[in-house]
Scaffold this active site. Structure first.
Site, PDB file in Angstrom:
ATOM      1  N   ASP A  58     -69.808   6.706  81.560  1.00 26.23           N
ATOM      2  CA  ASP A  58     -70.906   5.991  80.932  1.00 26.23           C
ATOM      3  C   ASP A  58     -70.608   6.019  79.430  1.00 26.23           C
ATOM      4  O   ASP A  58     -69.728   6.763  78.976  1.00 26.23           O
ATOM      5  CB  ASP A  58     -72.222   6.699  81.254  1.00 26.23           C
ATOM      6  CG  ASP A  58     -73.428   6.040  80.600  1.00 26.23           C
ATOM      7  OD1 ASP A  58     -73.408   4.820  80.410  1.00 26.23           O
ATOM      8  OD2 ASP A  58     -74.379   6.768  80.263  1.00 26.23           O
TER       9      ASP A  58
ATOM     10  N   ASP B 240     -73.372   5.469  76.368  1.00 28.91           N
ATOM     11  CA  ASP B 240     -74.447   6.137  75.622  1.00 28.91           C
ATOM     12  C   ASP B 240     -74.790   7.473  76.260  1.00 28.91           C
ATOM     13  O   ASP B 240     -75.115   7.545  77.444  1.00 28.91           O
ATOM     14  CB  ASP B 240     -75.701   5.250  75.587  1.00 28.91           C
ATOM     15  CG  ASP B 240     -75.510   4.039  74.698  1.00 28.91           C
ATOM     16  OD1 ASP B 240     -74.544   4.027  73.921  1.00 28.91           O
ATOM     17  OD2 ASP B 240     -76.320   3.101  74.784  1.00 28.91           O
TER      18      ASP B 240
END
Length: 314
Positions: free
Chosen positions: A67, A69
């Site tokens: 991922d 953020d």
């Protein structure tokens, strides 16, 4: 331009959810929005860094998916600043706080961003709960779906540009261990991907500035929120990545930072490792195969061993 707003006391999310008396905050939210199952429970710190459960059948590590953020960078406070700057720029005023532009406090935003993925869904939920706002975009609150969508699109676009300015400032660094682990994965001949719910333009900027152009161009797959119809915790982005990589879901390992991302990965049939942040540390990560504070002490061989042990425990 740094935000010069003086934040009021952060609002309590429970005051916006208004659960029935017989329901807890979490249960009420789940009942209404139907995307968190099971409810979030505190995760005991004594289990940090330990393998806690298995989510995949016999598997070998063929692709590592990050991922962005919260995993590649600590971004929550940067996004919150950019949203508040956008609300001030457009003088966004909800009926519940019409005396001044909307300002999302730290505690409230932590709750919000951990329950609703994507910027546009966050704003849509907030405005539905607190009343659609007046602004310099629409002098009176928009009353039809087309105008409401336009309002959210304009705010989100401005917020994205503001976020880019923050990233370009050179003050943001990747989280510990991220770059080393990416390099180890590529050196081992394993496929590497990044899947983020954020808008593509903002993720591209983050990756170019934080992991560098060479690493970014060497990714075997890169997907952003624009590339799929449904946001996390929907598994679409990870299922799409699996197809693009040409790797079975059970042979992919995802690194996430929140329960929303964890749910997206496990619903896709992938194993998931969590590197939590200060705003996600108390979430229920019992479906992850391991939980760490960051990646500073995690090597590619450690992740391979995790999946090997997972298979051996079957």
């Amino acid at each position: 331009m740094a935000s010069t707003l003086t934040s009021p006391s952060p609002p309590n999310l429970s005051s916006y959810l208004r659960p029935p008396r017989s329901l807890s905050l979490t249960t009420a939210f789940i009942t209404k929005h139907r995307f968190l199952n099971p409810p979030i429970k505190p995760f005991s710190p004594k289990h940090r860094g330990l393998t806690v459960s298995a989510s995949a059948s016999s598997s070998s590590l063929q692709a590592l998916i990050f991922d962005c953020d919260g995993v590649i960078l600590e971004s929550e406070h940067l996004h919150r600043q950019a949203y508040n700057d956008a609300f001030t720029n457009f003088n966004v005023r909800c009926p519940s706080s019409s005396s001044q532009p909307l300002n999302w406090g730290i505690e409230f935003y932590d709750e919000l961003q951990n329950r609703i993925g994507g910027g546009k869904p966050k704003m849509r939920w907030y405005f539905k709960e607190n009343g659609w706002p007046s602004s310099t975009i629409f002098e009176t609150p928009p009353s039809n779906d087309e105008d409401r969508a336009k309002l959210i699109d304009i705010i989100q676009d401005w917020k994205t540009e503001r976020y880019k300015e923050i990233i370009k400032s050179g003050t943001v660094k990747p989280r510990p261990g991220v770059l080393r682990l990416m390099d180890e994965v590529k050196d081992a001949g394993i496929k590497l991907a990044v899947c983020s719910a954020a808008t593509k333009s903002s993720v591209v900027l983050c990756l170019e500035n934080l992991i560098g152009l060479e690493r970014f161009k060497s990714l075997d797959c890169f997907l952003a929120g624009d590339d799929v119809k449904a946001k996390k915790p929907d598994p679409s982005i990870y299922l799409t990545a699996s197809k693009k990589l040409g790797v079975s879901e059970k042979d992919c390992l995802v690194i996430e930072d929140s329960v929303i991302g964890l749910q997206a990965a496990t619903k896709a049939g992938m194993s998931c490792v969590v590197t939590y942040t200060s705003s996600t540390a108390d979430q229920d990560f019992s479906d992850a195969i391991a939980v760490y504070p960051d990646l500073s002490n995690i090597r590619f061989k450690d992740l391979e061993l995790l999946l090997q042990n997972l298979v051996a425990s079957k």
